[in-house]
Scaffold this active site. Structure first.
Site, mmCIF file in Angstrom:
data_model
loop_
_atom_site.group_PDB
_atom_site.id
_atom_site.type_symbol
_atom_site.label_atom_id
_atom_site.label_comp_id
_atom_site.label_asym_id
_atom_site.label_seq_id
_atom_site.Cartn_x
_atom_site.Cartn_y
_atom_site.Cartn_z
ATOM 1 N N LYS A 155 58.061 31.947 -30.500
ATOM 2 C CA LYS A 155 59.018 32.886 -31.102
ATOM 3 C C LYS A 155 58.998 34.266 -30.422
ATOM 4 C CE LYS A 155 58.701 30.445 -35.518
ATOM 5 N NZ LYS A 155 59.076 30.435 -36.930
ATOM 6 N N LYS B 203 52.983 29.657 -32.341
ATOM 7 C CA LYS B 203 54.177 30.345 -32.867
ATOM 8 C C LYS B 203 54.426 31.669 -32.151
ATOM 9 C CE LYS B 203 54.133 28.078 -37.331
ATOM 10 N NZ LYS B 203 53.752 28.091 -38.744
ATOM 11 N N ASP C 175 63.301 26.253 -44.219
ATOM 12 C CA ASP C 175 63.621 25.672 -42.905
ATOM 13 C C ASP C 175 64.757 24.654 -42.996
ATOM 14 O OD1 ASP C 175 61.836 26.867 -41.059
ATOM 15 O OD2 ASP C 175 60.189 25.782 -42.008
ATOM 16 N N PHE D 255 54.556 35.896 -39.534
ATOM 17 C CA PHE D 255 53.476 35.375 -40.369
ATOM 18 C C PHE D 255 53.379 33.876 -40.113
ATOM 19 C CE2 PHE D 255 51.506 38.050 -43.700
ATOM 20 C CZ PHE D 255 51.997 39.266 -43.268
ATOM 21 N N ASN E 59 60.468 27.893 -52.668
ATOM 22 C CA ASN E 59 59.031 27.730 -52.414
ATOM 23 C C ASN E 59 58.237 28.736 -53.241
ATOM 24 O OD1 ASN E 59 58.620 30.219 -50.789
ATOM 25 N ND2 ASN E 59 60.101 29.211 -49.457
#
Ligand code: CTP
Length: 397
Positions: A341, A337, A278, A323, A209
């Site tokens: 998480k 998130k 991912d 992030f 990426n």
């Protein structure tokens, strides 16, 4: 909130004087004002005009030059300096300072200043190991002057050995750590991840990426400068290893997972900045996949969510920061998130904004804490974003 400091850069007369030009540029890029003082011999290697152009300040060589404004220059620069950096430092300037001789602008300014002084010696290797030079260095060290060890290699005179000026980037980074006086993270162990991870397809190809790693590296540098012990787990990037940071290089999601888990229990603060892949190919082909015409079907399977794993293991004493790179519904997605998480903070950035985020030196983020407090920041350098993340953490503790 950028970093404003004054460096007086002393250039003494060695062949490495030209390398001091890179130090001037690098310091200025960090927003630091640089005033250059050259010895007369230094001015024979590089013209004062070159230093003047790069520093955007007048350069002083002769102590008795007419000053531009009325002030006693060696006193005004001595007072203004947050750091005096001598690049290159010859045996001569080291000897003068060690023995109290102040007979030119550089030696006089050093003598008249309370600022820390950092010498970067560069000279012929026989000269460097000469007991007189070594005794002068030891004497200066014993009273608080600091030195950057010269590197070894082939010297300008053709001899081989110790005496080369270290990489100007390294000199700049060491200077920056000396300039930074806020040590509020002293004693903390901080783990940072940065950059992308690769998902290999065959020996030639991989999926990756756009992450450049700049955000994570900036965070690691800020943590280091504020006194923390820093481990940086870095995916593949083109960035230089930051001085004074332990860097573990990885390629894939599973390599990053292992490196992070190895260091997690020992860390007080963990900042997961990396853009982790991912998905990975369902199977890796040991041999190069040949073109067979038509469509190539590449099946991807989900890989580990490293941050999720950390959230499960986290103790009450640890702070976990994630992030969130989002293209829509920034705050809402980021808040989800935090919960999913088990994070203490999330730093959310909108990847659709121009001139920020991937590859840029700038970012525009919101820092959201688990109790819902949001700090919306303007566009700023990635280093300044790093500062703000730690300011938020320190303030809320
Ligand atoms: N992250 C991670 N492991 C992954 C994916 C993400 O540790 N496999 C971490 C990132 O380092 C970041 C945070 O999770 O701190 C959020 O990453 P992001 O890509 O925004 O979110 P995802 O959880 O992957 O969710 P989605 O891609 O669906 O938005």
């Amino acid at each position: 909130m950028e970093f404003k400091r004054n460096v007086v850069l002393g250039v003494s007369g060695g062949i490495a004087a030209y390398k001091a030009l890179d130090v001037v540029s690098a310091l200025r890029k960090k927003g630091i004002n640089v005033d250059v003082i050259m010895t007369e011999h230094a001015a024979k290697f590089v013209t004062p005009l070159t230093f003047q152009s790069l520093s955007a300040n007048s350069v002083i060589v002769d102590m008795f030059d007419e000053p531009k404004v009325w002030e006693i220059q060696h006193i005004s620069l001595a007072k203004k300096a947050d750091l005096i950096l001598v690049v290159p430092a010859t045996a001569n300037i080291i000897g003068k300072v060690a023995n109290g001789i102040a007979d030119d602008m550089l030696s006089t300014t050093i003598m008249a200043s309370k600022a820390p002084v950092l010498f970067a010696p560069a000279m012929n290797t026989v000269m460097y190991v000469n007991p007189i030079v070594q005794q002068n260095i030891e004497r200066l060290k014993s009273i608080g002057y600091e030195f950057i060890e010269p590197a070894s290699g082939i010297l300008a005179c053709g001899d081989e050995g110790k005496g080369k000026l270290p990489d100007p980037k390294l000199i700049t980074e060491i200077a920056l750590t000396k300039l930074y006086t806020n040590k509020d993270l002293y004693g903390k162990r901080i783990l940072v991840t940065a950059g992308p991870t690769n998902a290999p397809i065959d020996p030639v190809r991989f999926i990756c990426n756009h992450s450049s790693g700049k955000m994570g590296y900036s965070i690691a540098e800020v943590a280091r400068d504020r006194g923390a012990e820093v481990v940086l787990v870095s995916g593949p990037t083109n960035l230089d290893i930051p001085y004074g940071v332990k860097v573990i290089r990885v390629n894939t999601n599973s390599e990053m997972l292992n490196a992070v888990l190895d260091n997690f229990d020992n860390s007080d603060i963990v900042i997961k900045c990396a853009a982790v892949a991912d998905y990975k190919p369902e199977s890796y082909s040991e041999i190069k996949i040949k073109k067979a015409g038509g469509i190539l079907d590449l099946r991807l399977i989900q890989d580990t969510d490293i941050l999720f794993e950390l959230g499960r293991r986290k103790t009450d004493k640890q702070i976990l920061v994630g992030f969130a790179a989002e293209s829509n519904d920034l705050i809402e997605n980021a808040k989800t998130k935090i919960v999913k998480k088990n994070l203490d903070y999330i730093v959310a950035n909108d990847i659709m904004l121009k001139d920020t985020g991937f590859g840029s030196d700038y970012n525009k983020v919101s820092i959201i804490s688990k109790d819902g407090e949001i700090v919306n920041l303007d566009k700023m350098s990635k280093r300044a974003v790093g500062e703000e993340i730690f300011n938020t953490i320190v303030k809320r503790r």
